[in-house]
Design an enzyme around this catalytic site. Structure first.
Site, PDB file in Angstrom:
ATOM      1  N   CYS A  27       0.794  -1.241   0.000  1.00 28.70           N
ATOM      2  CA  CYS A  27       0.000   0.000   0.000  1.00 28.70           C
ATOM      3  C   CYS A  27       0.824   1.288   0.000  1.00 28.70           C
ATOM      4  O   CYS A  27       0.520   2.181  -0.795  1.00 28.70           O
ATOM      5  CB  CYS A  27      -1.006   0.051   1.144  1.00 28.70           C
ATOM      6  SG  CYS A  27      -1.093  -1.385   2.169  1.00 28.70           S
ATOM      7  N   ARG A  46       6.818 -11.315   5.353  1.00 34.45           N
ATOM      8  CA  ARG A  46       6.461 -11.224   6.775  1.00 34.45           C
ATOM      9  C   ARG A  46       7.133 -12.357   7.515  1.00 34.45           C
ATOM     10  O   ARG A  46       7.217 -13.468   7.010  1.00 34.45           O
ATOM     11  CB  ARG A  46       4.946 -11.296   6.950  1.00 34.45           C
ATOM     12  CG  ARG A  46       4.282 -10.186   6.165  1.00 34.45           C
ATOM     13  CD  ARG A  46       2.886  -9.886   6.559  1.00 34.45           C
ATOM     14  NE  ARG A  46       2.319  -8.992   5.550  1.00 34.45           N
ATOM     15  CZ  ARG A  46       1.042  -8.952   5.217  1.00 34.45           C
ATOM     16  NH1 ARG A  46       0.194  -9.733   5.844  1.00 34.45           N
ATOM     17  NH2 ARG A  46       0.614  -8.120   4.295  1.00 34.45           N
ATOM     18  N   GLN A  84       0.739 -11.022  -3.256  1.00 34.66           N
ATOM     19  CA  GLN A  84      -0.686 -10.711  -3.135  1.00 34.66           C
ATOM     20  C   GLN A  84      -1.264 -10.322  -4.490  1.00 34.66           C
ATOM     21  O   GLN A  84      -0.575  -9.717  -5.307  1.00 34.66           O
ATOM     22  CB  GLN A  84      -0.879  -9.530  -2.178  1.00 34.66           C
ATOM     23  CG  GLN A  84      -0.461  -9.818  -0.760  1.00 34.66           C
ATOM     24  CD  GLN A  84      -0.656  -8.590   0.117  1.00 34.66           C
ATOM     25  OE1 GLN A  84      -0.143  -7.521  -0.183  1.00 34.66           O
ATOM     26  NE2 GLN A  84      -1.391  -8.748   1.194  1.00 34.66           N
ATOM     27  N   ASP A 108      -2.859  -7.874  -5.250  1.00 34.88           N
ATOM     28  CA  ASP A 108      -3.153  -6.646  -4.528  1.00 34.88           C
ATOM     29  C   ASP A 108      -3.646  -5.535  -5.446  1.00 34.88           C
ATOM     30  O   ASP A 108      -3.324  -5.508  -6.634  1.00 34.88           O
ATOM     31  CB  ASP A 108      -1.868  -6.180  -3.827  1.00 34.88           C
ATOM     32  CG  ASP A 108      -2.156  -5.449  -2.533  1.00 34.88           C
ATOM     33  OD1 ASP A 108      -3.349  -5.286  -2.195  1.00 34.88           O
ATOM     34  OD2 ASP A 108      -1.190  -5.038  -1.853  1.00 34.88           O
ATOM     35  N   HIS A 126      -5.112  -1.155  -4.911  1.00 43.31           N
ATOM     36  CA  HIS A 126      -5.600  -0.075  -4.060  1.00 43.31           C
ATOM     37  C   HIS A 126      -6.442   0.864  -4.890  1.00 43.31           C
ATOM     38  O   HIS A 126      -6.034   1.282  -5.984  1.00 43.31           O
ATOM     39  CB  HIS A 126      -4.419   0.627  -3.383  1.00 43.31           C
ATOM     40  CG  HIS A 126      -3.712  -0.280  -2.427  1.00 43.31           C
ATOM     41  ND1 HIS A 126      -2.624  -1.027  -2.784  1.00 43.31           N
ATOM     42  CD2 HIS A 126      -4.011  -0.620  -1.147  1.00 43.31           C
ATOM     43  CE1 HIS A 126      -2.255  -1.780  -1.763  1.00 43.31           C
ATOM     44  NE2 HIS A 126      -3.076  -1.560  -0.744  1.00 43.31           N
ATOM     45  N   LYS A 138     -14.626  -4.024   6.597  1.00 44.61           N
ATOM     46  CA  LYS A 138     -13.987  -4.912   5.624  1.00 44.61           C
ATOM     47  C   LYS A 138     -14.909  -6.056   5.234  1.00 44.61           C
ATOM     48  O   LYS A 138     -15.904  -6.328   5.904  1.00 44.61           O
ATOM     49  CB  LYS A 138     -12.692  -5.479   6.207  1.00 44.61           C
ATOM     50  CG  LYS A 138     -12.923  -6.319   7.455  1.00 44.61           C
ATOM     51  CD  LYS A 138     -11.659  -7.055   7.840  1.00 44.61           C
ATOM     52  CE  LYS A 138     -11.907  -7.973   9.014  1.00 44.61           C
ATOM     53  NZ  LYS A 138     -10.815  -8.829   9.337  1.00 44.61           N
ATOM     54  N   HIS A 152      -8.298  -1.219   0.121  1.00 50.42           N
ATOM     55  CA  HIS A 152      -7.297  -2.255  -0.152  1.00 50.42           C
ATOM     56  C   HIS A 152      -8.086  -3.485  -0.558  1.00 50.42           C
ATOM     57  O   HIS A 152      -9.052  -3.830   0.105  1.00 50.42           O
ATOM     58  CB  HIS A 152      -6.526  -2.690   1.097  1.00 50.42           C
ATOM     59  CG  HIS A 152      -5.956  -1.597   1.915  1.00 50.42           C
ATOM     60  ND1 HIS A 152      -4.615  -1.371   1.991  1.00 50.42           N
ATOM     61  CD2 HIS A 152      -6.532  -0.695   2.732  1.00 50.42           C
ATOM     62  CE1 HIS A 152      -4.391  -0.372   2.819  1.00 50.42           C
ATOM     63  NE2 HIS A 152      -5.534   0.051   3.295  1.00 50.42           N
TER      64      HIS A 152
END
Ligand SMILES: [Zn+2]
Ligand SMILES: [Zn+2]
Length: 728
Positions: A394, A423, A441, A443, A445, A528, A574
């Site tokens: 992000c 991580r 991910q 991912d 945004h 979420k 996200h």
């Protein structure tokens, strides 16, 4: 002092405070029943009906799980716990009672066969229960003994003896334990006492003094016969208190269900799950590798797995382009300041690899004689420059959004990246592709105005739906995480939250599938939506999420110019609906049991000449398929045809083309589809090529067979559920 068949709630009364207890019981449906004396859940059940009295396993009294003999002396809300009927699912409370009780029965069986074995600790766990056992020097329990242990257990269950409680005051209880000489039970008792227990209780499987018993606080099912069906599953080594330096113990795992049918269904599902384990299939099909030399939790995508991943990414990318996303790429490391601004550092330091110190700064620190402790403090304080392996994409997408002035006409801006993040998961938690330390991910945004939020969230859900549909995943549910009543911990204005929550629930409504509101499950920065899919054998998998964020736009001071010419704060979303490529493909491997649809399959078709005589024609078939863009191999090895067919079946290849002299003459191929043990028929080579290309480009499941041979659509579940059985 010994009291049999009483529960601790009665003891407060015996201290002298007598009251006329005439409890009124409120049932879950709101109806009430009054009693003129203290009573038990059994009395309540009998009052309602003899059938219920016979069936009930236990109760929740004001939320606390208790046995049927528990004394109720004052008004209470009581829910009786009954075993499931027919196909009803079994409730957690019923399973807990049954499994906890079964642990006693297993322990009794162990002490019958191993009289000197000492019991340590035996709780119910997910899918069953275990008991830690200290065996005398030289003794061990292997799986060879399970059958005999189980036959002892079945005798106890068949005898249907009541679980009978027997209370001791602390001194006589401890005296008994010291007399028995088990340091483990003394330790358990001491913990109970430290936790506030004022008595110690034993439960006998039958009559106290006559039958076997064990120190325990309960509750249990009324009698051993109510356990239904129990089985010992496995044996493992364990340590006392989980400490490797402490006593070595034997942990016996078991499971229990209210009836034999449910136990059998569970065992069947375990067997099916074992066959589908993505680590096993991943190895067999050469999809991925985790190499200790590279690092724990770091996935190497080998060529076959890379194909699956690339196809999936390409498919998702196509959908993203249709939805107006823009693809970006960002680096794997970023400055600590970036992640300090976002709040990811040092906040989540425990789950991150340590920072990388800037080389120039490092030389200065070395000269200063800086210690590791100093360095860590300096990094945290921001006194030393450094970089972080990115734990999130992000902040970098935010910097891309902020790299040029934005007007309301530019919004929404949708930035997508298959972004790899790192991580530091604890090593004990790592396994296969489901828990990893580096993952990519799916991912993106979204930066939008408040009024665009609902459409953007709906778009995210639409994408999920399209992809699940294409993959033949029919069952998924959605959880919408909302605020709880304590509104102080959330950032952002209440009016915006109201709107964002309404947007999430309206988007979920729009799907026409089940969803569940979960108050209190919102992040502090926004509501979420989580996705939980059910795989082909009914297991639930938590995949990705869509999250509204009012926090990061604030922290990075994002703005756009509105139609009023003033600066406004965009809302950020996200979304990584499939979580990560690792997790999603781990799921897909197990869902399909490795039998991927043709468009995802690492190898789509294999050509098998019936004998050497047809090799040349087989080569031309192979060449034609390759030229059409298909992933094809030729197996013209000396193995017998049946053996080559079996190998191809094990590798879950969607189509085999078996070619002989007649095919060579006619320009045909004999087609065999995965999961069907005979040929579908012969087709002209160019018809097959065209039909396969069509199946692949439309990402259909088995469309080819339908088109060439009118055998009807083969859903992916049918293809994947029993490939082994059909081929052997
Ligand atoms: Zn117990
Ligand atoms: Zn994000």
């Amino acid at each position: 002092m010994i009291r049999a068949n009483r529960t601790s709630s009665l003891q407060s009364n015996e201290s002298g405070l007598t009251k006329t207890a005439m409890p009124t019981i409120t049932l879950p449906d709101g109806s009430q029943r009054s009693f003129d004396a203290p009573m038990t859940p059994l009395d309540l059940a009998s009052d309602i009906g003899p059938g219920l009295a016979k069936a009930a396993l236990g109760a929740r009294v004001d939320g606390v799980l208790v046995g049927m003999d528990h004394f109720i002396e004052s008004d209470a809300e009581v829910a009786l716990i009954t075993p499931p009927r027919g196909k009803d699912p079994c409730g957690d409370d019923a399973l807990w009672l049954i499994r906890h009780s079964a642990a006693h029965v297993m322990a009794e069986a162990v002490q019958t066969m191993y009289p000197n074995a000492m019991l340590v600790y035996g709780p119910p766990v997910e899918n069953g229960f275990y008991y830690d056992i200290a065996l005398p020097e030289g003794q061990s329990i292997s799986s060879d003994e399970f059958e005999r242990l189980e036959s002892h257990m079945n005798e106890i269950i068949k005898a249907d003896r009541p679980f009978t409680r027997c209370d001791h005051d602390l001194s006589s209880g401890l005296e008994r334990l010291h007399g028995e000489g088990s340091k483990y039970k003394i330790d358990n008792a001491q913990r109970a006492i430290d936790g506030g227990a004022d008595t110690l209780s034993w439960y006998a499987t039958g009559t106290p003094g006559e039958h076997w018993d064990d120190l325990c606080g309960g509750p249990h099912v009324p009698s051993t016969g109510r356990i239904g069906a129990a089985k010992i599953m496995s044996v493992a080594a364990s340590y006392w208190h989980g400490d490797a330096n402490s006593d070595h113990l034997t942990r016996l795992y078991g499971t229990a269900f209210p009836d034999k049918k449910r136990l059998a269904a569970h065992l069947e599902q375990l067997e099916e799950a074992r066959k589908r384990d993505h680590r096993v299939i991943g190895r067999k099909l050469g999809l991925f590798k985790i190499d200790e030399m590279v690092g724990q939790g770091l996935v190497l995508w080998t060529p076959a797995g890379a194909i699956v991943r690339q196809e999936l990414q390409d498919f998702i990318s196509t959908q993203l382009t249709r939805q107006g996303y823009q693809q970006v790429f960002t680096p794997h490391i970023g400055k600590l300041d970036l992640f300090r601004t976002s709040g990811h550092f040092p906040y989540y330091q425990d789950s991150q690899y340590p920072p990388i110190v800037d080389p120039d700064a490092m030389s200065v620190l070395v000269e200063e004689g800086c210690t590791c402790g100093d360095l860590s403090n300096k990094l945290r304080a921001g006194d030393v420059d450094g970089y972080l392996l990115k734990p999130m994409n992000c902040p970098m997408h935010i910097r891309i959004f902020d790299s040029e002035p934005r007007s309301y006409r530019d919004l929404p801006v949708r930035l997508a990246e298959f972004g790899t993040v790192y991580r530091y998961e604890q090593s004990g938690e790592l396994g296969g592709m489901l828990r990893v330390r580096g993952f990519t991910q799916d991912d993106a945004h979204l930066f939008c105005t408040e009024s665009q939020l609902q459409d953007e969230i709906s778009g995210c859900l639409e994408l999920v739906q399209i992809i699940f549909q294409t993959l033949g995943i029919e069952s998924f549910d959605i959880r919408v995480g909302l605020r709880d009543s304590d509104s102080t911990k959330y950032v952002g204005e209440a009016a915006n939250w109201d709107r964002a929550e309404a947007a999430c629930t309206a988007a979920a409504d729009g799907l026409g599938t089940e969803w569940k509101a979960e108050p209190g499950e919102a992040a502090f920065y926004g509501p979420k939506i989580d996705f939980i899919v059910k795989d082909a054998i009914g297991r639930s998998w938590q995949l990705g999420t869509v999250q509204v964020d009012y926090n990061l736009p604030e922290r990075f001071d994002l703005s756009y110019v509105g139609s009023d010419n003033a600066a406004h704060r965009p809302v950020m979303v996200h979304r990584a609906p499939f979580g990560s490529m690792e997790r999603f493909i781990g799921f897909l491997i197990e869902h399909f049991a490795g039998a991927f649809p043709a468009w995802l399959a690492p190898e789509q078709v294999r050509v098998l000449p019936v004998s050497e005589k047809s090799s040349e024609y087989a080569e031309s078939v192979h060449a034609a398929l390759r030229a059409s863009g298909r992933r094809v191999t030729l197996d013209d090895s000396n193995e017998r045809l049946q053996a080559r067919i079996r190998i191809a079946a094990e590798q879950r290849i969607p189509y085999l083309l078996i070619v002989g002299p007649r095919d060579a003459e006619a320009g045909t191929v004999s087609v065999r589809a995965r999961g069907i043990e005979k040929d579908l028929g012969a087709a002209a080579l160019e018809d097959f090529v065209e039909a396969l290309n069509d199946e692949v480009t439309t990402r259909s499941h088995g469309g080819l067979a339908d088109r060439l041979f009118q055998v009807g659509q083969m859903p992916p579940e049918d293809l994947s559920s029993s490939p082994d059985r059909r081929f052997t």
